[in-house]
Design an enzyme around this catalytic site. Structure first.
Site: not given
Ligand code: AMP
Length: 294
Positions: A36-38, A150-151, A154, A186
């Site tokens: 859901e974050g993505h 979250k990051d 970054q 995550s």
């Molecule tokens: P990742 O695939 O883990 O590299 O994450 C891709 C993007 O999704 C990055 O900009 C992360 O910061 C964001 N992201 C990861 N987890 C979350 C979350 N729980 N809430 C919001 N954004 C997230």
């Protein structure tokens, strides 16, 4: 229909065609294993831009020796189905040979920003992140790029890189999406045993504890950090990497809380390293929670 583009020229052509037809293009870089974050980033990009492009690339440059590059979750058909559901227009899905046909000799060094917090235990991580994001932005030339709070480190580094190196793109940071019990979503949560999963709520609880102390008038950083450490130390199997209150933009330690601060934690459960953070704007008596970048 979501178009899948596997080569750099095809992805570049797609964005250029959309932009020359007058469409704005929003870009969300990811490593796949969508949650859901993505999806929240895809929705934000949808709301802001006429076209949405997502990249799915597990970037070897940002994993250190002994980290989880090999076992990082990968499920492209599931990701594609979710992207379709969210109305993502295109996915850039290169393999490592396409992105790095030869060893990458030229890299982007985020300097001291990459050496603090997570950079201490993951020394090559942020240069790897900055390099891949710079490369993706150069390949795709989107109008806007979206990251998650979250990051937070970054986000700070990429904001700085975009500004200092003059990338012609607007950046937006979206709030952290959490499970009902507060655990930040995550892809790495999938590694946790049921017991570790229950214990992992301590990251967000420690941030809430810090916020409560600050709201009660405490401004002394060592005190706040100590209480966070103690809360985490009381959880069996929780191996603290750091619990820090830092300046929101420089990421450097502060001794008194009198500005916009990032409160960040990193905790290992077995081999799984989890991070979380909140940002507070503290002015005199007022304490306000704010996104990492506004
Ligand atoms: P990742 O695939 O883990 O590299 O994450 C891709 C993007 O999704 C990055 O900009 C992360 O910061 C964001 N992201 C990861 N987890 C979350 C979350 N729980 N809430 C919001 N954004 C997230």
């Amino acid at each position: 229909m979501t178009v899948v583009l596997e080569t750099i020229p095809a992805a570049r052509r797609w964005v250029r065609a959309e932009r020359s037809a007058g469409q704005t293009v929003g870009f969300v870089p990811t490593m796949g294993a969508f949650h859901e974050g993505h999806l929240s980033l895809f929705r934000r990009a949808r709301a802001r831009c006429a076209r949405v492009m997502v990249s799915v690339f597990v970037n070897p440059l940002q994993f250190g020796p002994g980290e989880d590059f090999e076992r990082y979750p990968r499920d492209f058909s599931r990701d594609l189905a979710l992207a379709e559901q969210e109305g993502v227009d295109a996915i850039f899905h290169p393999d490592a040979k396409e992105m790095y046909p030869e060893p990458q000799v030229i890299t982007v060094d985020p300097g001291p920003l990459g050496q603090l917090l997570c950079g201490r235990s993951r020394p090559g991580h942020f240069p790897g992140v900055a390099t891949v994001v710079a490369k993706l932005l150069n390949i795709l030339e989107p109008d806007r790029v979206f990251f998650g709070q979250k990051d937070a480190q970054q986000a700070v580094i990429i904001e700085r890189m975009i500004g200092e190196l003059g990338f012609p793109v607007e950046m937006e940071v979206c709030p952290t999406v959490r499970e009902p019990d507060g655990l930040a979503l995550s892809s790495r949560n999938a590694y946790l045993s049921p017991e570790e999963r229950a214990r992992a709520t301590v990251l967000y609880r420690s941030l809430c504890q810090a916020a409560t102390l600050i709201r009660s008038g405490i401004r002394d950083v060592p005190r706040v950090e100590r209480e966070m450490r103690e809360l985490i130390a009381a959880i069996p199997g929780a191996d603290l990497d750091y619990a820090s209150v830092v300046d929101r933009r420089t990421l450097e330690g502060v001794s008194t809380i009198d500005r916009e601060v990032l409160i960040a934690v990193a905790v290992r459960f077995g081999k799984t390293r989890l991070i979380d953070n909140i940002v507070l704007d503290v002015k005199d008596e007022q304490v306000r929670e704010i996104p990492a970048i506004s």
